[in-house]
Design an enzyme around this catalytic site. Structure first.
Site, PDB file in Angstrom:
ATOM      1  N   GLY A 245       0.936  -1.234   0.044  1.00  0.00           N
ATOM      2  CA  GLY A 245       0.087  -0.001   0.094  1.00  0.00           C
ATOM      3  C   GLY A 245       0.895   1.361   0.110  1.00  0.00           C
ATOM      4  O   GLY A 245       1.129   2.005  -0.980  1.00  0.00           O
ATOM      5  N   ARG A 636       8.136  -0.781  22.437  1.00  0.00           N
ATOM      6  CA  ARG A 636       7.990  -2.234  22.764  1.00  0.00           C
ATOM      7  C   ARG A 636       7.635  -2.929  21.149  1.00  0.00           C
ATOM      8  O   ARG A 636       6.858  -2.344  20.514  1.00  0.00           O
ATOM      9  CB  ARG A 636       7.044  -2.393  23.558  1.00  0.00           C
ATOM     10  CG  ARG A 636       6.693  -3.963  23.657  1.00  0.00           C
ATOM     11  CD  ARG A 636       5.772  -4.022  24.865  1.00  0.00           C
ATOM     12  NE  ARG A 636       5.427  -5.419  25.261  1.00  0.00           N
ATOM     13  CZ  ARG A 636       3.967  -5.741  25.511  1.00  0.00           C
ATOM     14  NH1 ARG A 636       2.948  -5.076  25.331  1.00  0.00           N
ATOM     15  NH2 ARG A 636       3.822  -7.022  25.927  1.00  0.00           N
ATOM     16  N   ILE A 637       8.760  -4.002  21.037  1.00  0.00           N
ATOM     17  CA  ILE A 637       8.608  -4.654  19.717  1.00  0.00           C
ATOM     18  C   ILE A 637       7.784  -5.887  19.831  1.00  0.00           C
ATOM     19  O   ILE A 637       8.090  -6.556  20.710  1.00  0.00           O
ATOM     20  CB  ILE A 637       9.825  -5.119  19.183  1.00  0.00           C
ATOM     21  CG1 ILE A 637      10.731  -3.728  18.931  1.00  0.00           C
ATOM     22  CG2 ILE A 637       9.821  -5.839  17.775  1.00  0.00           C
ATOM     23  CD1 ILE A 637      10.231  -2.659  18.091  1.00  0.00           C
ATOM     24  N   ASN A 639       6.730  -8.247  17.680  1.00  0.00           N
ATOM     25  CA  ASN A 639       7.276  -9.504  16.984  1.00  0.00           C
ATOM     26  C   ASN A 639       8.404  -8.996  16.304  1.00  0.00           C
ATOM     27  O   ASN A 639       8.503  -8.480  15.169  1.00  0.00           O
ATOM     28  CB  ASN A 639       6.057  -9.746  16.018  1.00  0.00           C
ATOM     29  CG  ASN A 639       6.588 -11.233  15.183  1.00  0.00           C
ATOM     30  OD1 ASN A 639       7.677 -11.470  15.068  1.00  0.00           O
ATOM     31  ND2 ASN A 639       5.676 -12.012  14.956  1.00  0.00           N
ATOM     32  N   LYS A 641      10.795 -10.663  14.499  1.00  0.00           N
ATOM     33  CA  LYS A 641      11.127 -11.219  13.263  1.00  0.00           C
ATOM     34  C   LYS A 641      10.129 -10.137  12.197  1.00  0.00           C
ATOM     35  O   LYS A 641      11.012  -9.868  11.101  1.00  0.00           O
ATOM     36  CB  LYS A 641      10.499 -12.686  13.106  1.00  0.00           C
ATOM     37  CG  LYS A 641      10.500 -13.380  11.849  1.00  0.00           C
ATOM     38  CD  LYS A 641      10.274 -14.838  12.182  1.00  0.00           C
ATOM     39  CE  LYS A 641      10.409 -15.698  10.844  1.00  0.00           C
ATOM     40  NZ  LYS A 641       9.881 -16.915  11.256  1.00  0.00           N
ATOM     41  N   GLN A 646      10.133  -5.219   8.472  1.00  0.00           N
ATOM     42  CA  GLN A 646       9.838  -3.741   8.187  1.00  0.00           C
ATOM     43  C   GLN A 646      10.822  -2.774   8.147  1.00  0.00           C
ATOM     44  O   GLN A 646      11.169  -2.212   7.136  1.00  0.00           O
ATOM     45  CB  GLN A 646       8.813  -3.010   9.357  1.00  0.00           C
ATOM     46  CG  GLN A 646       7.337  -3.836   9.114  1.00  0.00           C
ATOM     47  CD  GLN A 646       6.641  -3.317   8.018  1.00  0.00           C
ATOM     48  OE1 GLN A 646       6.186  -1.997   8.122  1.00  0.00           O
ATOM     49  NE2 GLN A 646       6.444  -4.193   6.996  1.00  0.00           N
ATOM     50  N   LYS A 709       5.221   2.023  19.528  1.00  0.00           N
ATOM     51  CA  LYS A 709       5.646   3.111  18.775  1.00  0.00           C
ATOM     52  C   LYS A 709       5.342   2.440  17.424  1.00  0.00           C
ATOM     53  O   LYS A 709       4.010   1.898  17.033  1.00  0.00           O
ATOM     54  CB  LYS A 709       6.910   3.750  18.663  1.00  0.00           C
ATOM     55  CG  LYS A 709       7.081   4.529  20.341  1.00  0.00           C
ATOM     56  CD  LYS A 709       8.556   5.038  20.101  1.00  0.00           C
ATOM     57  CE  LYS A 709       8.859   5.877  21.536  1.00  0.00           C
ATOM     58  NZ  LYS A 709      10.503   6.469  21.401  1.00  0.00           N
ATOM     59  N   GLU A 713       7.904   3.000   8.908  1.00  0.00           N
ATOM     60  CA  GLU A 713       8.400   3.982   7.826  1.00  0.00           C
ATOM     61  C   GLU A 713       9.751   4.582   8.279  1.00  0.00           C
ATOM     62  O   GLU A 713      10.647   5.025   7.419  1.00  0.00           O
ATOM     63  CB  GLU A 713       7.300   5.163   7.868  1.00  0.00           C
ATOM     64  CG  GLU A 713       5.899   4.922   7.327  1.00  0.00           C
ATOM     65  CD  GLU A 713       4.921   5.915   7.627  1.00  0.00           C
ATOM     66  OE1 GLU A 713       4.745   6.479   6.607  1.00  0.00           O
ATOM     67  OE2 GLU A 713       4.157   5.831   8.735  1.00  0.00           O
TER      68      GLU A 713
END
Lengths: 749, 165
Positions: A245, A636-637, A639, A641, A646, A709, A713
């Site tokens: 997208g 905080r991440i 996932n 992987k 990204q 967060k 991008e």
């Protein structure tokens, strides 16, 4: 499926695990249904006819010839186009852009639709479109940033002011002992998701069903309801998978609206899929910019002023001016700050948000200008940035909700081996004699939240169903949001069914601004917590429950059971609690968003540092990015992987921005000369090597309850500048125009 | 105009009567044979999203006229797995996150299957990157794609060795 590789696992929650994509099997077997894969009975194929001039009028279309072609069913032109309830030249809501839906015979830019041909087959419709053979009254096109006088932007994109000033800019310039005044240019870039914009539209009375990739699935109901004069609830939009997208699939556009109109006109379902060349015009792009940066420093290398002005192209009929100068607002501790924007109206389709809108172009220029300032001051570029590290948001003085940028600099530099980099350019060669250069840039992207709702159901068997209309365009919403939802419900991931991607579900908000996981995730988590809260109330007041009388404050939910926190021997399963209460499912609801007062207290951004190595052939000036290390702190991440993917993807977009992407306009015709993948270059696999991503731990208690967060991008920002700076470091040549090409370096050789 | 061809698609013989010489293999699969797993990304051989195997060789389905395929054996993404058992390349793409949106993925996977069978890249990442460069990925999952092809190459070689032992 084994999660073998090279990601650490952790225990105790679903969030934080490197779970493989839940939609993975569907996507690797071809079973994932993208919009154009749908094939309802009685389908007609639509092909839109693009204008081959950039400005003027259509004077003739050979409709008879097209209609005479076997298999052509209908030709829609301004003469017979049925009425639309909503005017395509109106702007009734925030994400409404003016578009061309055959409202008249004017041509505002090359590739705008001037007719739509419907056929029983793709082949017939394609040939019918060719036979229309349009004739035009041509007017000279306005091409490039100097075609017209610029205008001052007062209110910029998304309501941000066109100009922002903090501190005394004149005093900042006066106090400077050294300064740079440089101008950078960035080109028009086109999103070019691999899946072109597509729609399969079916009408049943005044009920409209759309299979269409969309980044704002529930919001789209009101949009299409407006244009077609039906209530929003009459629109069902299904978008389980988007084939990319990048911002371009959030806004209604002419070709898709015409296909929907054609379905109503013919009483048959209609499929339209844009051709690749048709992606260059009616579906948005990143507008070209020219940016002037003036930086002043005092004797200690502290910035006294940072002034960033951006001129950007927009269309003649709508406003979207790339807000590139805002990239200088939240990052460096300059004594005075000014960002200002101007637009120029030329004969192009209206630009729109494209992955890191404003930030990508702005960061490219800013990070290169910072490098030039460091060079002039005789400072290492990283040291220069550290001297101007902002402890609070520059200008506003607001505290950051969290900012682990120092750790990003340190970990990235360490991993890359930045220490000992020569200050002067052209100092390093590899064993083949290639010029080697190292550059760096700071990455920055806001951490916004939008609005979303969700529903979480605990089923009588103790399993969970969670629902929100989220949009997965590749970022991993099917997986990461399910992980968050499972935590909210206190269930293992495999006990949670996730329904998403359809407009008859609670509003998952917009997939954009790197805020989707935070927003929809918060809603899903809250819905799960709401369900567990209700379940707890049932259990602690049920004399048959081991939890009876425990009080709900002492209960924790884990693995499909409620436990007394201090006494794990007292527990009760979800299924048993629900069974004793009559075996009914239990429904919780939740919403995601950020209260304005919370948004006002802190400055909220993701941060990062990107280090690049390039090698340049000293004779041929071929440029290769050989290493790219990005260290990012993004809360905080959920996932690792998927988040890494990204960030890799964003950094590769940075390579693309720095070295590949550019739409080239023919100044005589205003048409794009390279509107296909042969001429519009994006990186291929062979362009990408030596990438490393580091995610720096960051706890953020303010950004939202989950500490999320965004990572979608930020990878582009920082990277473009790092590569540009590395090219200077390798060659001694400063190129102030992207993409940087062989011929640019040859011209300085 | 009407032309009858007979081709094998994913192991099944399909007799197709073409009423139009312009039909490409890609549109034949997607619009006439209900096999939409193969994707259209550019329709002119520049992106690789429509990669399928014809007689074991990887080709762009968008550049291949269906009428030329009488007697051909076509393998698409839908024909790769054995029931629930994924092909090693498919499994490796999931393990290494070799995709994001998934749109170019059928083409990437078919291309990887072809590349591994050709035996030209081996386990040299540089040659894998070259060999996979006909398949564009706008999400830029290239890092995972390369890892996945490397891993699948090893898995397939190990499987072959096991079988011949």
């Amino acid at each position: 499926m084994s999660d073998t590789l090279p990601y650490a696992t952790r225990f105790g929650s679903n969030s934080g695990q490197s779970t493989s994509r839940r939609d993975g099997v569907a996507k690797v077997t071809g079973a994932a249904t993208f919009a154009a894969d749908n094939h309802p009975q009685g389908l007609l194929y639509a092909v839109y006819v693009p204008a081959t001039i950039a400005r003027g009028r259509v004077t003739h279309l050979d409709v008879a010839a097209a209609k005479a072609h076997p298999g052509v069913v209908e030709v829609m032109t301004p003469q017979n186009r049925p009425a639309l309830a909503g005017d395509p030249d109106s702007k009734p809501f925030m994400f409404a852009f003016r578009f061309e839906a055959l409202q008249d015979d004017t041509v505002r830019y090359a590739n705008q639709p001037i007719a739509l041909v419907l056929g029983e087959t793709i082949e017939a419709a394609t040939e019918g479109a060719r036979l229309l053979n349009p004739q035009y009254q041509v007017m000279p096109p306005r091409v490039g940033l100097d075609a017209e006088a610029p205008y001052k932007v007062v209110v910029g994109n998304f309501g941000r002011p066109g100009e922002t000033v903090h501190g005394d800019v004149a005093a900042g310039h006066a106090a400077a002992v050294q300064s740079v005044d440089v101008t950078y240019e960035t080109p028009a870039q086109y999103h070019n998701a691999m899946e072109t914009h597509a729609v399969v539209a079916s009408w049943d009375g005044d009920q409209l069903t759309l299979d269409m990739p969309h980044q704002a699935i529930v919001m789209s109901r009101g949009v299409f309801g407006y244009y077609f004069g039906i209530p929003a609830e009459n629109v069902l939009l299904r978008s389980p998978y988007l084939g990319g997208g990048f911002g371009s699939k959030s806004i209604a556009n002419g070709p898709q609206v015409l296909a929907i109109l054609a379905a109503r006109m013919t009483g048959r379902p209609v499929k339209l899929m844009l051709r690749r060349d048709q992606m260059f015009g009616p579906v948005g792009h990143r507008g070209a910019t020219r940016q002037r940066l003036r930086i002043g420093i005092d004797e200690a290398g502290h910035m006294t002023v940072l002034e960033h002005e951006a001129l950007a192209a927009t269309s003649t009929f709508d406003d979207f001016v790339e807000n590139a100068a805002n990239a200088s607002q939240g990052l460096y501790a300059a004594g005075a700050l000014r960002s200002a924007h101007e637009g120029v109206r030329i004969d192009i389709g209206t630009p729109g948000p494209m992955r890191a809108p404003g930030e990508a172009s702005g960061s490219a220029a800013l990070e290169c200008a910072m490098d030039e300032m460091a060079e002039r001051a005789g400072l290492d570029p990283l040291e220069f940035r550290l001297r101007n590290y902002a402890e609070t948001e520059p200008g506003t003085g607001k505290p950051y909700s969290s900012k682990a940028l120092r750790a990003c600099y340190a970990q990235g530099a360490e991993r890359f081996g930045w220490a000992g980099r020569p200050l002067k350019p052209r100092q390093m060669r590899d064993e083949q004699g290639m010029l080697v250069g190292w550059g760096m840039g700071t990455a920055l992207f806001p951490a916004p939240m939008f609005a979303a709702q969700a529903r979480a159901t605990l089923r009588p068997d103790g399993s969970g169903l969670v629902e929100t209309a989220a949009a997965d365009m590749g970022q991993g919403a099917w997986t990461a949001l399910a992980q968050i939802a499972a935590d909210g419900l206190g269930l293992p991931l495999d006990k949670v069914e996730f329904r998403s991607g359809s407009s008859d579900l609670p509003d998952g908000g917009i997939a954009g601004g790197s805020g989707h996981t935070a927003t929809a995730g918060t809603a899903l988590h809250a819905a799960g917590v709401d369900a567990v809260r209700q379940l707890t109330a049932m259990a602690v007041s049920d004399p048959a429950s081991p939890l009876f009388g425990a009080g709900n404050a002492s209960i924790v939910a884990r693995d499909g059971r409620l436990f007394v926190a201090e006494d794990a021997s007292r527990s009760d399963s979800y299924a048993d609690i629900l069974a004793r209460a009559g075996g009914q499912a239990l429904v919780g609801t939740g919403s995601g968003g950020r209260a304005p007062e919370a948004a006002g207290r802190h400055a909220m951004y993701s941060h990062g540092a990107v280090f690049a190595e390039v090698k340049v052939d000293p004779d041929l000036f071929q440029i290769r990015v050989t290493r790219l290390v990005g260290a990012f702190a993004a809360g905080r991440i959920i996932n690792p992987k998927l988040a890494n993917s990204q960030l890799y993807g964003g950094m590769i977009w940075g390579i693309s921005f720095a070295l590949h992407e550019e739409a080239r306009f023919d100044p005589r015709t205003g048409r794009i000369m390279n509107a296909d993948f042969a001429g519009y270059h994006i990186p291929v696999n062979a362009d990408v090597k030596g990438l490393e991503v580091i995610t720096v731990h960051e706890d953020d208690p303010f950004v939202n309850a989950l500490g999320i967060k965004g990572v979608g991008e930020i990878g582009i920002t920082g990277t473009v500048g790092a590569i540009g700076n590395a090219i200077w470091h390798a060659t001694g040549t400063r190129i102030r125009r992207f993409p940087i090409r062989i011929e640019d370096l040859l011209a300085h050789a | 105009m009407s032309l009858s061809i007979s081709l094998t698609v994913n192991g099944a013989v399909r007799d197709v009567t073409l009423n139009d010489a312009r039909v490409t293999l890609l549109d034949l699969l997607r619009e006439r044979l209900a096999l939409p797993g193969t994707k259209k990304g550019c329709d002119r051989g520049q992106c690789g999203a429509c990669t399928v195997l014809i007689d074991g060789r990887r080709i762009n389905a968008c550049l291949t006229l269906a009428a030329t395929l009488d007697g051909a054996e076509v393998t698409t993404i839908e024909g790769l797995a054995c029931g629930d058992m994924l092909h090693p390349v498919q499994a490796a793409f999931i393990d290494h996150d070799g995709f994001q949106c998934g749109y170019c993925t059928p083409g990437q996977i078919m291309s990887a299957v072809g590349l591994i069978a050709e035996g030209r890249a081996g386990t040299d990442p540089e040659r894998i990157r070259e060999g996979m460069s006909g398949n564009l990925c706008r999400c830029s999952a290239y890092h995972g794609i390369t890892e996945a092809v490397l891993d699948a190459t090893t898995r397939i070689a190990a499987e072959k060795a096991r079988k011949s032992a």
